[in-house]
Design a protein around this motif. Structure first.
Motif, PDB file in Angstrom:
ATOM      1  N   GLU A  57       5.047  36.409  -1.355  1.00 26.73           N
ATOM      2  CA  GLU A  57       5.745  35.444  -2.208  1.00 26.73           C
ATOM      3  C   GLU A  57       7.223  35.788  -2.350  1.00 26.73           C
ATOM      4  N   GLU A  58       7.531  37.078  -2.449  1.00 23.63           N
ATOM      5  CA  GLU A  58       8.929  37.510  -2.557  1.00 23.63           C
ATOM      6  C   GLU A  58       9.695  37.188  -1.283  1.00 23.63           C
ATOM      7  N   VAL A  59       9.080  37.406  -0.139  1.00 25.62           N
ATOM      8  CA  VAL A  59       9.724  37.076   1.134  1.00 25.62           C
ATOM      9  C   VAL A  59       9.990  35.574   1.204  1.00 25.62           C
ATOM     10  N   ALA A  60       9.010  34.756   0.831  1.00 28.85           N
ATOM     11  CA  ALA A  60       9.179  33.304   0.846  1.00 28.85           C
ATOM     12  C   ALA A  60      10.266  32.872  -0.137  1.00 28.85           C
ATOM     13  N   ARG A  61      10.297  33.471  -1.320  1.00 31.66           N
ATOM     14  CA  ARG A  61      11.320  33.125  -2.319  1.00 31.66           C
ATOM     15  C   ARG A  61      12.715  33.404  -1.785  1.00 31.66           C
ATOM     16  N   ARG A  62      12.891  34.548  -1.179  1.00 29.28           N
ATOM     17  CA  ARG A  62      14.203  34.906  -0.644  1.00 29.28           C
ATOM     18  C   ARG A  62      14.602  33.984   0.505  1.00 29.28           C
ATOM     19  N   TRP A  63      13.651  33.661   1.377  1.00 33.11           N
ATOM     20  CA  TRP A  63      13.941  32.782   2.502  1.00 33.11           C
ATOM     21  C   TRP A  63      14.349  31.393   2.026  1.00 33.11           C
ATOM     22  N   LEU A  64      13.667  30.888   1.008  1.00 31.76           N
ATOM     23  CA  LEU A  64      13.981  29.562   0.490  1.00 31.76           C
ATOM     24  C   LEU A  64      15.319  29.522  -0.238  1.00 31.76           C
ATOM     25  N   ARG A  65      15.804  30.641  -0.716  1.00 28.60           N
ATOM     26  CA  ARG A  65      17.108  30.679  -1.381  1.00 28.60           C
ATOM     27  C   ARG A  65      18.252  30.546  -0.395  1.00 28.60           C
ATOM     28  N   LEU A  66      18.011  30.885   0.850  1.00 27.60           N
ATOM     29  CA  LEU A  66      19.074  30.926   1.839  1.00 27.60           C
ATOM     30  C   LEU A  66      19.459  29.532   2.308  1.00 27.60           C
ATOM     31  N   LYS A  67      20.742  29.224   2.226  1.00 27.92           N
ATOM     32  CA  LYS A  67      21.282  28.001   2.820  1.00 27.92           C
ATOM     33  C   LYS A  67      21.930  28.424   4.131  1.00 27.92           C
ATOM     34  N   ARG A  68      21.606  27.743   5.169  1.00 23.28           N
ATOM     35  CA  ARG A  68      22.091  28.164   6.468  1.00 23.28           C
ATOM     36  C   ARG A  68      23.517  27.731   6.756  1.00 23.28           C
ATOM     37  N   SER A  69      24.013  26.708   6.082  1.00 19.35           N
ATOM     38  CA  SER A  69      25.329  26.176   6.426  1.00 19.35           C
ATOM     39  C   SER A  69      26.343  26.250   5.284  1.00 19.35           C
ATOM     40  N   GLU A  70      25.967  26.837   4.169  1.00 18.89           N
ATOM     41  CA  GLU A  70      26.881  26.878   3.035  1.00 18.89           C
ATOM     42  C   GLU A  70      26.994  28.291   2.495  1.00 18.89           C
ATOM     43  N   LEU A  71      27.998  28.513   1.681  1.00 23.01           N
ATOM     44  CA  LEU A  71      28.239  29.847   1.146  1.00 23.01           C
ATOM     45  C   LEU A  71      27.302  30.210   0.016  1.00 23.01           C
ATOM     46  N   GLU A  72      26.969  29.240  -0.800  1.00 29.03           N
ATOM     47  CA  GLU A  72      26.150  29.512  -1.968  1.00 29.03           C
ATOM     48  C   GLU A  72      24.669  29.516  -1.605  1.00 29.03           C
ATOM     49  N   LEU A  73      23.880  30.108  -2.471  1.00 32.30           N
ATOM     50  CA  LEU A  73      22.436  30.130  -2.263  1.00 32.30           C
ATOM     51  C   LEU A  73      21.794  28.933  -2.940  1.00 32.30           C
ATOM     52  N   ASN A  74      20.616  28.565  -2.466  1.00 36.25           N
ATOM     53  CA  ASN A  74      19.829  27.524  -3.121  1.00 36.25           C
ATOM     54  C   ASN A  74      19.347  28.054  -4.469  1.00 36.25           C
ATOM     55  N   PRO A  75      18.977  27.157  -5.396  1.00 36.08           N
ATOM     56  CA  PRO A  75      18.379  27.624  -6.649  1.00 36.08           C
ATOM     57  C   PRO A  75      17.036  28.287  -6.388  1.00 36.08           C
ATOM     58  N   GLU A  76      16.550  29.011  -7.363  1.00 36.55           N
ATOM     59  CA  GLU A  76      15.242  29.667  -7.236  1.00 36.55           C
ATOM     60  C   GLU A  76      14.190  28.636  -6.862  1.00 36.55           C
ATOM     61  N   PRO A  77      13.374  28.920  -5.851  1.00 34.03           N
ATOM     62  CA  PRO A  77      12.343  27.961  -5.453  1.00 34.03           C
ATOM     63  C   PRO A  77      11.216  27.888  -6.481  1.00 34.03           C
ATOM     64  N   THR A  78      10.523  26.776  -6.466  1.00 32.25           N
ATOM     65  CA  THR A  78       9.367  26.613  -7.344  1.00 32.25           C
ATOM     66  C   THR A  78       8.161  27.309  -6.753  1.00 32.25           C
ATOM     67  N   ALA A  79       7.127  27.474  -7.552  1.00 32.07           N
ATOM     68  CA  ALA A  79       5.896  28.095  -7.072  1.00 32.07           C
ATOM     69  C   ALA A  79       5.269  27.257  -5.952  1.00 32.07           C
ATOM     70  N   GLU A  80       5.408  25.940  -6.043  1.00 34.60           N
ATOM     71  CA  GLU A  80       4.867  25.063  -5.004  1.00 34.60           C
ATOM     72  C   GLU A  80       5.595  25.259  -3.672  1.00 34.60           C
ATOM     73  N   GLN A  81       6.905  25.414  -3.725  1.00 28.33           N
ATOM     74  CA  GLN A  81       7.686  25.638  -2.503  1.00 28.33           C
ATOM     75  C   GLN A  81       7.297  26.984  -1.867  1.00 28.33           C
ATOM     76  N   ILE A  82       7.119  27.987  -2.692  1.00 30.62           N
ATOM     77  CA  ILE A  82       6.737  29.301  -2.175  1.00 30.62           C
ATOM     78  C   ILE A  82       5.355  29.230  -1.552  1.00 30.62           C
ATOM     79  N   ALA A  83       4.419  28.572  -2.207  1.00 32.18           N
ATOM     80  CA  ALA A  83       3.064  28.463  -1.691  1.00 32.18           C
ATOM     81  C   ALA A  83       3.017  27.709  -0.369  1.00 32.18           C
ATOM     82  N   ALA A  84       3.945  26.780  -0.182  1.00 33.94           N
ATOM     83  CA  ALA A  84       3.965  25.998   1.046  1.00 33.94           C
ATOM     84  C   ALA A  84       4.423  26.819   2.254  1.00 33.94           C
ATOM     85  N   CYS A  85       5.059  27.926   1.998  1.00 30.26           N
ATOM     86  CA  CYS A  85       5.514  28.779   3.106  1.00 30.26           C
ATOM     87  C   CYS A  85       4.338  29.538   3.605  1.00 30.26           C
TER      88      CYS A  85
END
Length: 85
Positions: A57-85
Motif C-alpha cells: 500500500e505504501e508503494v502504491a501511495r507513493r507511486w500515485l503521488r508522482l506526477k510525471r510532467s509537473e513539479l508538484e506532487l499529486n494529493p494523497e491518494p484515496t484508499a480506493e486508488q491504492i487498492a486499484a493498484c
C-alpha cells in the motif's frame, strides 16, 4: 545566456523543487547537487533499507503521488486508488 541575454536562473529553483519532490517519493537521498547553466549534477544514494519497510500500500501511495510532467506532487491518494493498484 550570454549569447541571447535571456536569464534562465528561474530554472535552478524549478530543478531543486523537482528533485525535492522525487526524493520525497522514492527511497533515495540527495547527498549533493550542483546546477549549472546548461546541466546539473546530483549525487544520489538509493535506500533499499527504507524500501524494505514499505508495504504494498505504501508503494502504491507513493507511486500515485508522482506526477510525471509537473513539479508538484499529486494529493494523497484515496484508499480506493491504492487498492486499484
Amino acid at each position: 545566456d550570454p549569447r541571447t541575454g535571456v536569464d534562465y536562473s528561474h530554472r535552478q529553483e524549478m530543478l531543486e523543487r523537482r528533485l525535492e519532490a522525487l526524493v520525497s517519493v522514492f527511497a533515495i537521498e540527495c547527498l549533493d547537487h550542483s546546477i549549472l547553466d546548461n546541466h546539473f549534477h546530483a549525487i544520489l544514494r538509493n535506500r533499499p533499507d527504507v524500501v524494505a519497510g514499505w508495504s504494498d500500500e505504501e508503494v502504491a501511495r507513493r507511486w500515485l503521488r508522482l506526477k510525471r510532467s509537473e513539479l508538484e506532487l499529486n494529493p494523497e491518494p484515496t484508499a480506493e486508488q491504492i487498492a486499484a493498484c
